[in-house]
Every structure is written in structure tokens, then in C-alpha cells.
Design an enzyme around this catalytic site. Structure first.
Site, PDB file in Angstrom:
ATOM      1  N   ALA A   1       0.845  -1.202   0.000  1.00 20.66           N
ATOM      2  CA  ALA A   1       0.000   0.000   0.000  1.00 20.66           C
ATOM      3  C   ALA A   1       0.880   1.253   0.000  1.00 20.66           C
ATOM      4  O   ALA A   1       1.005   1.965   1.002  1.00 20.66           O
ATOM      5  CB  ALA A   1      -0.928  -0.023   1.203  1.00 20.66           C
TER       6      ALA A   1
ATOM      7  N   SER B   1       0.639   4.227  -1.278  1.00 17.64           N
ATOM      8  CA  SER B   1       0.047   5.542  -0.990  1.00 17.64           C
ATOM      9  C   SER B   1      -0.033   5.782   0.507  1.00 17.64           C
ATOM     10  O   SER B   1       0.235   6.890   0.996  1.00 17.64           O
ATOM     11  CB  SER B   1      -1.345   5.641  -1.614  1.00 17.64           C
ATOM     12  OG  SER B   1      -1.280   5.538  -3.022  1.00 17.64           O
ATOM     13  N   ASP B   2      -0.410   4.760   1.256  1.00 19.05           N
ATOM     14  CA  ASP B   2      -0.448   4.870   2.713  1.00 19.05           C
ATOM     15  C   ASP B   2       0.948   5.062   3.293  1.00 19.05           C
ATOM     16  O   ASP B   2       1.164   5.908   4.176  1.00 19.05           O
ATOM     17  CB  ASP B   2      -1.065   3.603   3.320  1.00 19.05           C
ATOM     18  CG  ASP B   2      -2.579   3.642   3.330  1.00 19.05           C
ATOM     19  OD1 ASP B   2      -3.137   4.556   3.934  1.00 19.05           O
ATOM     20  OD2 ASP B   2      -3.195   2.742   2.737  1.00 19.05           O
ATOM     21  N   ILE B   3       1.885   4.265   2.828  1.00 20.02           N
ATOM     22  CA  ILE B   3       3.232   4.312   3.395  1.00 20.02           C
ATOM     23  C   ILE B   3       3.894   5.656   3.131  1.00 20.02           C
ATOM     24  O   ILE B   3       4.510   6.256   4.022  1.00 20.02           O
ATOM     25  CB  ILE B   3       4.077   3.146   2.850  1.00 20.02           C
ATOM     26  CG1 ILE B   3       3.540   1.821   3.416  1.00 20.02           C
ATOM     27  CG2 ILE B   3       5.549   3.322   3.202  1.00 20.02           C
ATOM     28  CD1 ILE B   3       4.148   0.587   2.787  1.00 20.02           C
TER      29      ILE B   3
ATOM     30  N   GLY C   1       2.484   8.255   5.360  1.00 19.90           N
ATOM     31  CA  GLY C   1       3.086   8.153   6.678  1.00 19.90           C
ATOM     32  C   GLY C   1       4.479   8.748   6.718  1.00 19.90           C
ATOM     33  O   GLY C   1       4.843   9.442   7.684  1.00 19.90           O
TER      34      GLY C   1
END
Length: 397
Positions: free
Chosen positions: A165, A167-169, A172
Site C-alpha cells: 500500500a 500511498s499509505d506508506i 506516513g
């Protein structure tokens, strides 16, 4: 000591982008208080398989070295506990839907009024302002909408997402950078601030050279599969026993490959291939010539030849092969942790190799509410009787 030792982080986030951010802060020495709902906790605690001893490995990937407190957000006393913790914190990280925390009196305006030095990082799919700010953002949809999928995959195949994922990482990671910048700014101004991190923003920024190529020229990019739009040979080739990756990044490397690796120095003098621009323009002529040569020997033979010549190339490893590689172990990219419920468990480690203030030795991701009483007593000064009363009422668990 660790770089962020003494920093207190109130983590109201769940799933991946927020927890990835706060895990990085924890790696660097921050004390991270992970606030979870007593009803199941972080969503990823139920994301199985894979699992180990009944615990989700997805949850384990982004929650090391934190302390968990289970608080009922819908209970007024639970809300007050979070406000009291925010008064003691340096940083808040949250990724709720827009307006959700404001309804509980836990939005930026609420908490900054209590603690003006608070750095409040809000992570969402599309940002906290704008036409799509009310929508939930999920990695797969963001990969699609950001253009990342359109440039990933085989030339004539379907657009493809990355295998993690991303985009999430990246959201973050961007959140960590913004928080550290806000903390430095606080040293000058004495005040915290609101940070608005969007998955969409980070994913669009990942277009990098592809974005500048389009914005500067107006020409829409296309997929190149495992090849590169501006450099050749920079792709996967087949050997006699499997595939490997070649990454020739400049003219001197190409000349070294031709003379020292494949024994065809004349290719480097061919006007079609003598410069990087020429090779990219004439890749349809170059690649078949190289492909025919690379098929004559094993991938191990080729990798060794590339290493001797100082030209970048690499085996295409499986995940088990990655964690068996000596250089991965040497860089301490995973650790073995002893735990009373798991026994001995291998987990990823921080890649942030600060020599003077190294990341802390990681501890196991917490069980739901494992540190509730500990944090209530340590952070808020509540005694055992008060903690028990809150638990009976359902304010905490």
C-alpha cells in the site's frame, strides 16, 4: 539515547498511514501512546491471514515499540481522558473521517486551545479542505486516481498497483517529515500547528520525473513495463535459467558492459547506442541484440560479470530470498524479538541508520489495552482505584 527521546506522541490513528508515521517516531525514540477503541481496536488487528498465534501480521508491521491504551471515544469521560493526554503530548496523529473528532471535542481547535505547543497531524485521503475532503481515502483507489497505476504494468497490459500500500506508506513518511519540521518551527515560535497530509498529495508527488515530463511537454506518459522511458538498457532480461535486472545509467557504464561483460565493445561505438539519448531512441534495435547474448549464460554468471565490471545489475529475489541475503542481515533490516506470548518472533526493523542516535531496539507491538492502567497512572496521575472505576464504567478497557 535516541534522537526523539522524550517526545510524547498521542496516536489516534489506525490501519497504515498514521501507524506507519507513529511507528517511525517510536523507532527514533518517541514515547507513542496508541489510543484504540475497546471494541476490537485498530482495524488491522482483524486483517488475517497471515497471522501468528492468532495475531495479524499486518498489525505487527506498523505498531512496534508503542504502548496501547483502550479508550471509548463515545464516552464523555473517555473523551476527557484523551484531552488530558493531549495536554501532556507534543504531537497528535489522527486519520479519522473529516469532522469525526470535532464531534468528540478532539479536533485541532479543541486540543490546541488546551496545549498551544501541540503539533497536530491530520492524515486523510484527499486532505481536510476541498471538494473531496468528506470522502474516505483507500490506498488502492488513490493509486488508481493519482496516475501511479497508469504508469505501472506491462506495456500492453492492464494498469497495475504496487504490491504494497504505497500511498499509505508514503503518506506516513510525509507525515513524519512534516512533524519533524513543525517541531523545529516550534523551537523558534513556541507554537504548534496543524499539518494536513493527504494520500493523494503524496501519491501524485511520487510521479516525480514522469510528472515533470508531462507538465513541461504536454505529452502523456506511457507504461514501459520493466523498462525505463529515458534510459536503456534499464530493464529485465532473460538468461539461460531465469531473469535478472540490468540498470545501465550512463555512457561509461554502457561501455564497460559492452567491453567487460558481454564482450561486444563495438556496440558502444555504434552511433545508435553511443549516447544515452541514442540508446533510448533506438532501444528497439539494442534490446534484441542484448537479449540474444544474455540468454547464453546463467543469471548468476551475468551478475558476477556485472559486479566485476562495476555495472549495476541485480537478481530478482523473492521475499524469502531477500531475508536470506547476507547484506540484508548485515544492515539489520530485521530483528528477532523475545515475547511472552509469541516466543521468538522475527520482525522488520527501522531502516533509519543514525550513527550517533540510533533507532531504539524494537519491542513487540502491543496487545489491545496492554498499557491502559500504566499510561493512566504515568501520564495522568490516576490511581488504581480511579482506573478501575473508569474500566467498570466502560470509559477504558
Amino acid at each position: 539515547m535516541q534522537a526523539l527521546e522524550g517526545l510524547k506522541v498521542l496516536d489516534l490513528s489506525r490501519v497504515l498511514a498514521g501507524p506507519w508515521c507513529t511507528q517511525t517516531l517510536a523507532d527514533l525514540g518517541a514515547d507513542v501512546w496508541k489510543v484504540e477503541s475497546p471494541q476490537g481496536g485498530d482495524d488491522t488487528r482483524t486483517w488475517m491471514p497471515p497471522e501468528v498465534n492468532g495475531e495479524s501480521t499486518y498489525f505487527l508491521c506498523c505498531n512496534r515499540s508503542k504502548r496501547s491504551i483502550a479508550v471509548n471515544f463515545r464516552d464523555p469521560e473517555g473523551q476527557q481522558l484523551i484531552r488530558d493526554m493531549a495536554a501532556k503530548a507534543d504531537v497528535v496523529v489522527e486519520n479519522f473521517r473529516k469532522g469525526a473528532l470535532e464531534r468528540f471535542g478532539l479536533g485541532y481547535e479543541d486540543l490546541s486551545a488546551i496545549n498551544p505547543r501541540l503539533v497536530y497531524c491530520s492524515i486523510s485521503g484527499y486532505g481536510r479542505a476541498g471538494i473531496r475532503s468528506e470522502e474516505a481515502g483507500y490506498d488502492f483507489a488513490i493509486q488508481a486516481e493519482s496516475g501511479l497505476m497508469s504508469i505501472t504494468g506491462e506495456v500492453d497490459g492492464e494498469p497495475m498497483k504496487l504490491g504494497v500500500a504505497i500511498s499509505d506508506i508514503v503518506a506516513g513518511m510525509n507525515a513524519v517529515q512534516a512533524i519533524l519540521a513543525a517541531l523545529l518551527a516550534r523551537e523558534k515560535t513556541g507554537k504548534g500547528q496543524l499539518i494536513d497530509i493527504a494520500l493523494l498529495d503524496g501519491s501524485v508527488s511520487l510521479l516525480a520525473n514522469v510528472a515533470t515530463g508531462y507538465l513541461a511537454t504536454g505529452n502523456a506518459p506511457r507504461r514501459y513495463g520493466n523498462a525505463h522511458g529515458s534510459i536503456s538498457p534499464y530493464q529485465v532480461f532473460s538468461s539461460s535459467d531465469g531473469s535478472f535486472a540490468v540498470a545501465v545509467g550512463n555512457d561509461s557504464q554502457f561501455r564497460a558492459m559492452c567491453s567487460q561483460v558481454i564482450g561486444k565493445p563495438e556496440l558502444a561505438d555504434d552511433p545508435r547506442f553511443s549516447t544515452s539519448r541514442a540508446r533510448a531512441t533506438h532501444r528497439e534495435d539494442l534490446v534484441p541484440l542484448l537479449d540474444a547474448v544474455f540468454r547464453t549464460r546463467t543469471k548468476a554468471d551475468w551478475i558476477e560479470a556485472f559486479k566485476r565490471a562495476g555495472v549495476p545489475a541485480g537478481l530478482i529475489r523473492t521475499v524469502p530470498e531477500v531475508f536470506s541475503a547476507p547484506e540484508v542481515a548485515e544492515r539489520n533490516l530485521f530483528v528477532e524479538i523475545e515475547d511472552d506470548r509469541m516466543g521468538s518472533l522475527r520482525l522488520p526493523a527501522s531502516p533509519l541508520a543514525l550513527r550517533g542516535t540510533p533507532p531504539r531496539p524494537p519491542s513487540m507491538p502491543p496487545r489491545l489495552g496492554e498499557h491502559t492502567d500504566e499510561l493512566l497512572e504515568e501520564v495522568l496521575g490516576l490511581d488504581g482505584e480511579r482506573c478501575a472505576a473508569l474500566r467498570r464504567k466502560g470509559s477504558v478497557a
